[in-house]
Design an enzyme around this catalytic site. Structure first.
Site, PDB file in Angstrom:
ATOM      1  N   SER A 196      34.165  45.312  40.977  1.00 37.11           N
ATOM      2  CA  SER A 196      35.317  45.834  40.259  1.00 37.11           C
ATOM      3  C   SER A 196      36.008  44.750  39.437  1.00 37.11           C
ATOM      4  CB  SER A 196      36.308  46.508  41.212  1.00 37.11           C
ATOM      5  OG  SER A 196      36.737  45.613  42.194  1.00 37.11           O
ATOM      6  N   SER A 221      38.667  36.914  39.950  1.00 39.15           N
ATOM      7  CA  SER A 221      38.262  37.109  41.344  1.00 39.15           C
ATOM      8  C   SER A 221      39.226  38.056  42.034  1.00 39.15           C
ATOM      9  CB  SER A 221      38.255  35.756  42.069  1.00 39.15           C
ATOM     10  OG  SER A 221      38.168  35.959  43.462  1.00 39.15           O
ATOM     11  N   HIS A 222      38.755  38.663  43.135  1.00 35.37           N
ATOM     12  CA  HIS A 222      39.630  39.492  43.958  1.00 35.37           C
ATOM     13  C   HIS A 222      40.658  38.633  44.691  1.00 35.37           C
ATOM     14  CE1 HIS A 222      36.634  42.524  43.220  1.00 35.37           C
ATOM     15  NE2 HIS A 222      37.350  43.415  43.871  1.00 35.37           N
ATOM     16  N   SER A 223      40.329  37.366  44.852  1.00 26.71           N
ATOM     17  CA  SER A 223      41.153  36.494  45.674  1.00 26.71           C
ATOM     18  C   SER A 223      41.800  35.400  44.830  1.00 26.71           C
ATOM     19  CB  SER A 223      40.266  35.872  46.771  1.00 26.71           C
ATOM     20  OG  SER A 223      40.775  34.633  47.171  1.00 26.71           O
TER      21      SER A 223
END
Lengths: 224, 208
Positions: free
Chosen positions: A70, A9-11
């Site tokens: 991404s 995840s991005h987070s």
């Protein structure tokens, strides 16, 4: 040896939260969070993902799930750069439902393809359907749910796990709806609560054993 | 002229400088349609590339590969895997050569484009870096008879035009695609950074 999972995840928080949720239903599966950049900023960290995949693959392979575009690219790059790229696979699945479904499948001993399929299938609407005609030689049992939360996430996962690997086609019916006994999400979608009476129908060589295990689980109130 | 490893290093130094200069511009382009970090991400990546150039590998391919792995690990956003893959494919296309002639530079550019398409699955018209890189490769191919500096100049010109062409487009890939119709009217930041990089390479080649 079970298939491991990596949540990309991005987070950091999102990855950790999804892992927390999945781990509750699959205590013996390695589910790792690979979220955020090393400094905690939003982004995806190629090296972090690569390290997580190598750690998650304890011999049976690893399945990667991702949040946004991404993260998919980073996950794919990490898999391609493994010494054996065939050891891991990136799946296109909803992050939360897919990870939960994959974790339960891995807990039940599914191989890498089976775990990946469980994740992907979680994207489709849960398979609650009109009851099909009873298969030849099917066995049925009617059970009343006495546990507090009914067929909620954890009990549904326990039910799926209890019959994993058996040669039995198990359907659970509540009123006019029927769900596949191998699908946590479908079982949850039945919305069976405390006091509800469910009908369990099993067909196949180990139908008897499947019924016996589910009956035992219900009698134990899903170990609540 | 042909490019030796040192010339590729010079091109990367120029690229790092140009990206640093345009850091705020790239982020400003990204803010209304993306996550507003393209300038920062690219600058972080190319600053890291710059710091690895002290010890110069001995072939152009090795220099490009080194840049690729640095970009992959340092950029953080979508640009990391995309540019990383582009540089990696370019490196593979020219691996083993000690110098790159015009033909080899075009082959590297084309391999880079193919890498970006394979990684991001974007097509021309999706409002992405492909819209700058794809015409740049065609222009480079057409100008390869005039030498490396000329073909890179032609590629940079075509990339500028290609980047401009993303303004009216509705984005179909990347974060901007979530905006649907509202993504139209913006210059794609990835197409812009691609054009900047090609211009930097052309500038460096012109000086060599």
């Amino acid at each position: 040896m079970r298939v491991g999972l990596v949540v990309v995840s991005h987070s950091t928080k999102l990855a950790e939260g999804v892992v927390e949720l999945a781990a509750q239903m699959a205590p013996d599966v390695t589910v790792l969070a690979a979220g955020g950049l090393p400094d905690g900023e939003i982004g995806t960290d190629y090296e972090g993902v690569l390290a997580a995949v190598q750690q998650a693959d304890t011999g049976a392979g690893a399945v990667l799930l991702y949040d946004l575009g991404s993260a998919q690219m980073t996950a794919e790059m990490a898999v391609e750069s493994l010494p054996d790229p065939g050891g891991a696979v990136v799946v296109d699945a909803p992050l939360v439902e897919g990870t939960v479904a994959a974790a339960v499948a891995a807990q039940g001993g599914a191989d890498r393809a089976g775990v990946a399929e469980a994740a992907t299938a979680a994207g489709a609407a849960p398979e609650v359907s009109e009851p099909a005609a009873a298969a030849e030689g099917a066995r049925t049992a009617e059970l009343t749910l006495r546990n507090e939360v009914g067929l909620h996430a954890r009990p549904a996962a326990l039910l799926v796990r209890s019959i994993a690997g058996l040669d039995a086609d198990v359907r659970i019916r509540l009123g006019d709806d029927e769900a596949d006994g191998n699908s946590v999400l479908a079982l949850m979608s039945l919305g069976a609560r405390k006091g509800d009476r469910i009908e369990v129908r099993a067909a196949g060589a180990q139908a008897e054993e499947a019924l016996r295990r589910i009956e035992a689980l219900v009698e134990r109130d899903f170990d609540e | 002229m042909a490019c030796a490893a040192g010339d590729v290093v010079a091109a990367l130094r120029e690229a790092a400088e140009v990206i640093a200069e345009h850091r705020v511009e790239l982020t400003d382009l990204d803010r209304p349609i993306g996550d507003g970090d393209h300038g920062e991400n690219m600058n972080r990546g190319f600053a890291a590339v710059l710091s690895t150039l002290e010890e110069v590998p001995d072939t152009p391919g090795a220099v490009l590969k080194n840049a690729a792995t640095t970009l992959i690990s340092k950029v953080g956003g979508a640009a990391g895997p995309l540019y990383g893959t582009a540089f990696l494919r370019a490196a593979t296309a020219v691996s083993g050569k000690s110098e790159l002639d015009a033909e080899a530079v075009v082959a590297a550019l084309r391999a880079g484009l193919e890498g970006v398409v394979a990684r991001g699955k974007a097509e021309p018209g999706d409002a992405t870096m492909v819209d700058a890189l794809s015409p740049a490769v065609e222009a480079a191919e057409a100008a390869k008879g005039d030498g490396v500096a000329a073909l890179l100049g032609a590629a940079a010109d075509a990339a500028d035009k290609g980047a401009e062409s993303t303004v009216p487009l509705v984005a179909r890939k990347g974060r901007a695609s979530y905006l649907g119709e509202r993504s139209a009217g913006h210059l794609d930041p990835g197409a812009r950074s691609t054009a900047l990089l090609l211009r930097a390479f052309a500038t460096a080649a012109g000086r060599a």
